[in-house]
Design an enzyme around this catalytic site. Structure first.
Site, PDB file in Angstrom:
ATOM      1  CE  LYS A   9      14.707  25.236 -26.135  1.00 24.92           C
ATOM      2  NZ  LYS A   9      14.829  24.046 -27.007  1.00 24.92           N
ATOM      3  CE1 TYR A  49      17.657  25.940 -31.312  1.00 27.52           C
ATOM      4  CE2 TYR A  49      15.682  27.285 -31.486  1.00 27.52           C
ATOM      5  CZ  TYR A  49      16.555  26.525 -30.731  1.00 27.52           C
ATOM      6  OH  TYR A  49      16.319  26.344 -29.384  1.00 27.52           O
ATOM      7  CG  ASN A 112      14.164  21.025 -24.969  1.00 34.13           C
ATOM      8  OD1 ASN A 112      13.791  22.168 -25.221  1.00 34.13           O
ATOM      9  ND2 ASN A 112      15.265  20.510 -25.472  1.00 34.13           N
ATOM     10  CG  HIS A 115      19.184  26.974 -26.415  1.00 31.86           C
ATOM     11  ND1 HIS A 115      19.499  26.028 -27.365  1.00 31.86           N
ATOM     12  CD2 HIS A 115      20.170  27.897 -26.456  1.00 31.86           C
ATOM     13  CE1 HIS A 115      20.640  26.375 -27.952  1.00 31.86           C
ATOM     14  NE2 HIS A 115      21.060  27.508 -27.427  1.00 31.86           N
ATOM     15  CD  GLU A 126      23.628  29.271 -29.170  1.00 29.07           C
ATOM     16  OE1 GLU A 126      23.515  28.276 -29.904  1.00 29.07           O
ATOM     17  OE2 GLU A 126      23.444  29.217 -27.932  1.00 29.07           O
TER      18      GLU A 126
HETATM   19  P1  CMP Z   1      17.909  23.002 -28.229  1.00 28.83           P
HETATM   20  O1  CMP Z   1      18.960  22.675 -27.251  1.00 28.83           O
HETATM   21  O2  CMP Z   1      17.316  24.366 -28.163  1.00 28.83           O
HETATM   22  O3  CMP Z   1      18.475  22.763 -29.712  1.00 28.83           O
HETATM   23  C1  CMP Z   1      17.668  22.379 -30.812  1.00 28.83           C
HETATM   24  C2  CMP Z   1      16.255  22.103 -30.429  1.00 28.83           C
HETATM   25  O4  CMP Z   1      15.499  21.368 -31.367  1.00 28.83           O
HETATM   26  C3  CMP Z   1      16.256  21.225 -29.191  1.00 28.83           C
HETATM   27  O5  CMP Z   1      16.697  21.946 -28.068  1.00 28.83           O
HETATM   28  C4  CMP Z   1      14.787  20.784 -29.162  1.00 28.83           C
HETATM   29  O6  CMP Z   1      13.950  21.764 -28.599  1.00 28.83           O
HETATM   30  C5  CMP Z   1      14.452  20.704 -30.653  1.00 28.83           C
HETATM   31  N1  CMP Z   1      14.326  19.323 -31.155  1.00 28.83           N
HETATM   32  C6  CMP Z   1      13.189  18.767 -31.593  1.00 28.83           C
HETATM   33  N2  CMP Z   1      13.394  17.509 -32.002  1.00 28.83           N
HETATM   34  C7  CMP Z   1      14.709  17.247 -31.809  1.00 28.83           C
HETATM   35  C8  CMP Z   1      15.526  16.099 -32.038  1.00 28.83           C
HETATM   36  N3  CMP Z   1      15.033  14.971 -32.566  1.00 28.83           N
HETATM   37  N4  CMP Z   1      16.838  16.177 -31.709  1.00 28.83           N
HETATM   38  C9  CMP Z   1      17.352  17.335 -31.192  1.00 28.83           C
HETATM   39  N5  CMP Z   1      16.608  18.453 -30.957  1.00 28.83           N
HETATM   40  C10 CMP Z   1      15.300  18.401 -31.264  1.00 28.83           C
END
Ligand code: CMP
Length: 140
Positions: A9, A49, A112, A115, A126
């Site tokens: 990311k 998303y 984070n 992904h 995906e």
């Molecule tokens: P990802 O695994 O890419 O899937 C959805 C993304 O939304 C997640 O990682 C985070 O980067 C983002 N995100 C932000 N807030 C939340 C939350 N409260 N719960 C889950 N995903 C979140």
């Protein structure tokens, strides 16, 4: 053999962690079938998303994911989907185990670092969303 889809990311790319993350991917035994650095358009990120469209964090997530370049990866390994989720750790870096990528490189639940697909159906979806003809691109 199973395939999964991964993203390094914008937060991780910006902090120059891409190389370390790609190294970990290889050390863990994944084969990189295809890889591309790009900056997602808003339309691409919203489409990717789409399942989160109604979630309160959706707009912030899209702004973040389009804020800078990402690295898209098509990975292959035995049990690749669960294996990659294990290497990443929990979505929230604060809950991710020591040694996991999100613990090591993530900042918070949004920023984070990585992904990964969560199931075979989403992995296929995906991978297809960002990579055409993986089998043709792959140097066997
Ligand atoms: P990802 O695994 O890419 O899937 C959805 C993304 O939304 C997640 O990682 C985070 O980067 C983002 N995100 C932000 N807030 C939340 C939350 N409260 N719960 C889950 N995903 C979140």
């Amino acid at each position: 053999m199973e395939r999964t889809f991964a993203i390094i990311k914008p937060d991780a790319v910006e902090q120059k962690f891409s190389g370390k993350i790609i190294d970990r991917i290889e050390q863990e035994g994944f084969k990189i079938l295809s890889m591309r650095k790009t900056r997602l358009t808003r339309v691409e990120a919203e489409g990717f998303y789409a399942v989160h469209r109604e979630r309160p964090f959706f707009n912030d997530l899209i702004s973040f994911m389009t804020s800078g370049p990402v690295v898209l990866l098509a990975l292959e390994a035995e049990g690749a989907i669960l294996k990659w989720r294990g290497v990443m750790g929990e979505t929230d870096p604060a809950k991710a185990p020591e040694g996991s990528l999100r613990k090591q490189f993530g900042t918070n639940i949004e920023r984070n670092a990585t992904h990964g697909s969560d199931a075979p159906e989403t992995a296929a979806e995906e991978l297809g969303y960002f990579f055409r003809n993986i089998d043709l691109l792959e140097a066997r």
